[in-house]
Design an enzyme around this catalytic site. Sequence first.
Site, PDB file in Angstrom:
ATOM      1  N   ASP A   1      -9.458  -1.656   7.679  1.00 11.49           N
ATOM      2  CA  ASP A   1      -9.024  -0.585   6.788  1.00 11.49           C
ATOM      3  C   ASP A   1      -9.411  -0.932   5.351  1.00 11.49           C
ATOM      4  O   ASP A   1      -9.802  -2.067   5.041  1.00 11.49           O
ATOM      5  CB  ASP A   1      -7.514  -0.373   6.914  1.00 11.49           C
ATOM      6  CG  ASP A   1      -7.086   1.018   6.493  1.00 11.49           C
ATOM      7  OD1 ASP A   1      -7.957   1.871   6.236  1.00 11.49           O
ATOM      8  OD2 ASP A   1      -5.860   1.269   6.421  1.00 11.49           O
TER       9      ASP A   1
ATOM     10  N   SER B   1      -7.153   4.160  -1.456  1.00 13.85           N
ATOM     11  CA  SER B   1      -6.968   2.716  -1.282  1.00 13.85           C
ATOM     12  C   SER B   1      -8.263   1.941  -1.488  1.00 13.85           C
ATOM     13  O   SER B   1      -8.237   0.783  -1.925  1.00 13.85           O
ATOM     14  CB  SER B   1      -6.409   2.413   0.115  1.00 13.85           C
ATOM     15  OG  SER B   1      -5.098   2.889   0.241  1.00 13.85           O
TER      16      SER B   1
ATOM     17  N   ASP C   1       0.828  -1.204   0.000  1.00  8.61           N
ATOM     18  CA  ASP C   1       0.000   0.000   0.000  1.00  8.61           C
ATOM     19  C   ASP C   1       0.865   1.258   0.000  1.00  8.61           C
ATOM     20  O   ASP C   1       1.678   1.478   0.892  1.00  8.61           O
ATOM     21  CB  ASP C   1      -0.905  -0.001   1.240  1.00  8.61           C
ATOM     22  CG  ASP C   1      -2.062   0.960   1.120  1.00  8.61           C
ATOM     23  OD1 ASP C   1      -1.878   2.072   0.609  1.00  8.61           O
ATOM     24  OD2 ASP C   1      -3.180   0.594   1.544  1.00  8.61           O
TER      25      ASP C   1
ATOM     26  N   ASP D   1      -1.696  -0.278  -4.575  1.00  9.48           N
ATOM     27  CA  ASP D   1      -2.944   0.359  -4.968  1.00  9.48           C
ATOM     28  C   ASP D   1      -2.709   1.762  -5.507  1.00  9.48           C
ATOM     29  O   ASP D   1      -3.476   2.278  -6.312  1.00  9.48           O
ATOM     30  CB  ASP D   1      -3.927   0.387  -3.796  1.00  9.48           C
ATOM     31  CG  ASP D   1      -3.274   0.835  -2.493  1.00  9.48           C
ATOM     32  OD1 ASP D   1      -2.065   1.149  -2.491  1.00  9.48           O
ATOM     33  OD2 ASP D   1      -3.974   0.869  -1.456  1.00  9.48           O
ATOM     34  N   HIS D   2      -1.610   2.393  -5.072  1.00  8.27           N
ATOM     35  CA  HIS D   2      -1.260   3.752  -5.488  1.00  8.27           C
ATOM     36  C   HIS D   2       0.095   4.091  -4.879  1.00  8.27           C
ATOM     37  O   HIS D   2       0.634   3.338  -4.067  1.00  8.27           O
ATOM     38  CB  HIS D   2      -2.306   4.765  -4.995  1.00  8.27           C
ATOM     39  CG  HIS D   2      -2.542   4.680  -3.513  1.00  8.27           C
ATOM     40  ND1 HIS D   2      -1.655   5.180  -2.577  1.00  8.27           N
ATOM     41  CD2 HIS D   2      -3.549   4.101  -2.800  1.00  8.27           C
ATOM     42  CE1 HIS D   2      -2.106   4.927  -1.363  1.00  8.27           C
ATOM     43  NE2 HIS D   2      -3.254   4.260  -1.470  1.00  8.27           N
TER      44      HIS D   2
ATOM     45  N   GLU E   1      -0.963  -7.655   3.066  1.00  6.05           N
ATOM     46  CA  GLU E   1      -0.718  -6.241   2.776  1.00  6.05           C
ATOM     47  C   GLU E   1       0.392  -5.664   3.658  1.00  6.05           C
ATOM     48  O   GLU E   1       0.339  -5.771   4.885  1.00  6.05           O
ATOM     49  CB  GLU E   1      -1.989  -5.416   2.990  1.00  6.05           C
ATOM     50  CG  GLU E   1      -1.785  -3.940   2.623  1.00  6.05           C
ATOM     51  CD  GLU E   1      -2.955  -3.052   3.009  1.00  6.05           C
ATOM     52  OE1 GLU E   1      -3.230  -2.088   2.273  1.00  6.05           O
ATOM     53  OE2 GLU E   1      -3.593  -3.321   4.051  1.00  6.05           O
TER      54      GLU E   1
ATOM     55  N   THR F   1      -8.079  -1.574   2.293  1.00  8.80           N
ATOM     56  CA  THR F   1      -7.618  -2.680   1.448  1.00  8.80           C
ATOM     57  C   THR F   1      -8.170  -4.030   1.899  1.00  8.80           C
ATOM     58  O   THR F   1      -8.795  -4.739   1.095  1.00  8.80           O
ATOM     59  CB  THR F   1      -6.092  -2.715   1.377  1.00  8.80           C
ATOM     60  OG1 THR F   1      -5.615  -1.468   0.866  1.00  8.80           O
ATOM     61  CG2 THR F   1      -5.614  -3.841   0.479  1.00  8.80           C
TER      62      THR F   1
END
Length: 626
Positions: free
Chosen positions: A201, A150, A102, A392-393, A344, A203
């Site tokens: 969270d 996310s 992440d 994700d970014h 993650e 994700t």
Amino acid sequence: MARGEEPLLSQGRPSSDRSDDRSMEEEDALLTGQKQEPRKQGWAFWREVGLFAWAVIATALVIILAVLYQHQQQTSSPKPSGGEWKNGRPTGKRNLIFMVSDGMGPTSLSLTRSFRQTTTGLPIDDVLVLDEHLIGSSRTRSTSSLVTDSAAGATAFSCGQKSYNGAISVLPNRDPCGTVLEAAKRAGYLTGLVVTTRITDATPACFAAHVNHREEEDKIAEQEVGEHPLGRVLDIMLGGGRCHFVPNTTDGSCRHDDRDVIDLAKKKGFNYVSDRKGFDGLNFGTGVKLPLLGLFADTDIPYEVDRRNMDDVYPSLDEMARTALTALQDATEDSDKGFFLMIEGSRIDHAGHGNDPVAQVHEVLAYDKAFSSVLDFLARDDVEGVLVGTSDHETGGLATARQLHDTYPEYHWFPSILANASHSAENLAYQLRDHIAGHHISPLEIGIKNPPRSPASPDPASPSLSADSPELKQYVRHLLSTGLGISDPTSTEISRLAHSSSDPWPASYIFADMISRRAQVGWTTHGHSAVDVNIYASDPEQAQPLRGNRENTEIGKFLIEYLGLEKEMGVVTQELKAWKKGGEWMGKVLPDGQLRNKGDHYEGDFRKRGVLDCGCAGAGVEGHVH
């Protein structure tokens, strides 16, 4: 002509009666201007033509057969680890591990690689494990913005479809979309989530819950333990976020009601562990009884740079990943189905939001270690399996360069500066806040009792320190020296920290900015960026569809297709849509304006200012959404 006077090109050239006769015929034709009748070709000439043609045809056949053989090997041949392949995908028992880093962009790898090489004396060709498994890159925009969050990013992975920022596996038309994890569970696979942030969270939530907006973490917790239209879809969950599972009548709760979701989980069949002792009792997976819920922090597990000093309190990402892999492997040993596991590296993103290069490099190293452990697992396991990893970014707009002055910069950045730090900026900010409040809590206790989302209240019996107090300024110098290795703070930097220390976020940003400037690490935002992110795989041939530059939804579609879940995706989606009509189980309905694309309208945002002006990148930011 004498022999010694022969033309150079004729030397050593064989002569014959035929060649002499041909030369005479050619000469007569030139002198008389009369065209000579072509000589008829003999058997020898046609024999040579036939042999040449046969050689060309034979070569072409060999090439065609080689291509067909290679295609056959890739699509239908048994793989070394077992399982038959057909039409580019395995058809037998198989496992799929999906890893999300992440907030990790390409520069995060450059930063961490150089840090590791510099601090350990490694040669420049000694790279991260991740570097050796890079196969492509991913485009990340959402339906509502060129810069995703996310939630929308993870929805692209879990559902294989684009959605708006904030959506937890819900589409812009407000319909829930079935996820790869839910479909896998429906098909008979075991499933799991491992994270270092809250298990509620964005994700992890996108794989096992459906709410209109990510802030509905109380509802996400309920759905993750089985209060869900599809029933229980998870077999193992390891991470943080206990505060969303305990009633608001309990210390450390962040719920808005008095529901006891841990008790609900137990009623749904979950076994529960909540501390390091309980985790150690899992014996890296061999002591696990599924389903299992493990919540090891009230909110987020501390950054790795801080956690390593609290190893007796919190498990690492690598330990949790290995535990989940072994538990799922053992539980599926006698099954014809394998498992789906999402792992993650959650807090790489948080380090980017905080513009903290120290936290960043240690989070990436921790993720790289977990990635390596998954590769080792796949190499040992007899079951067909693949690891796919991506982000994700990107977060922070990170750059391994920084313009410090108006003059043209020197081309440098200094990894060794980061090696002098022993704590994250966040940790130091909470130490400073609690020192001023009169708590005098040790760094270890801060990690346990005062996570970022549960700040301690000042002790009324202890006098607070003035921002101009010499004792406070001396304590700030102490934190800078022992926590960041900074021995040359300016009076302005000391004053800024002293005056912002009652609120950890400004102080955290200032600590991070101080070491970033000295290391010459740059940041452009405390939020996300639209940078393309890397795609990794354990085997590039198995992940062939993800090579090159891909849309993030293509990653989600690969996960679905690898496990052959196209039919199940349709079934679970229809069931979820049917439930949508029966109530507001997905939380508050968002207004249309929040779902719309805002990516192409300039609204003069440069004029906006917040309450914080710390003189660092991203000034004006009071908090952050991951």
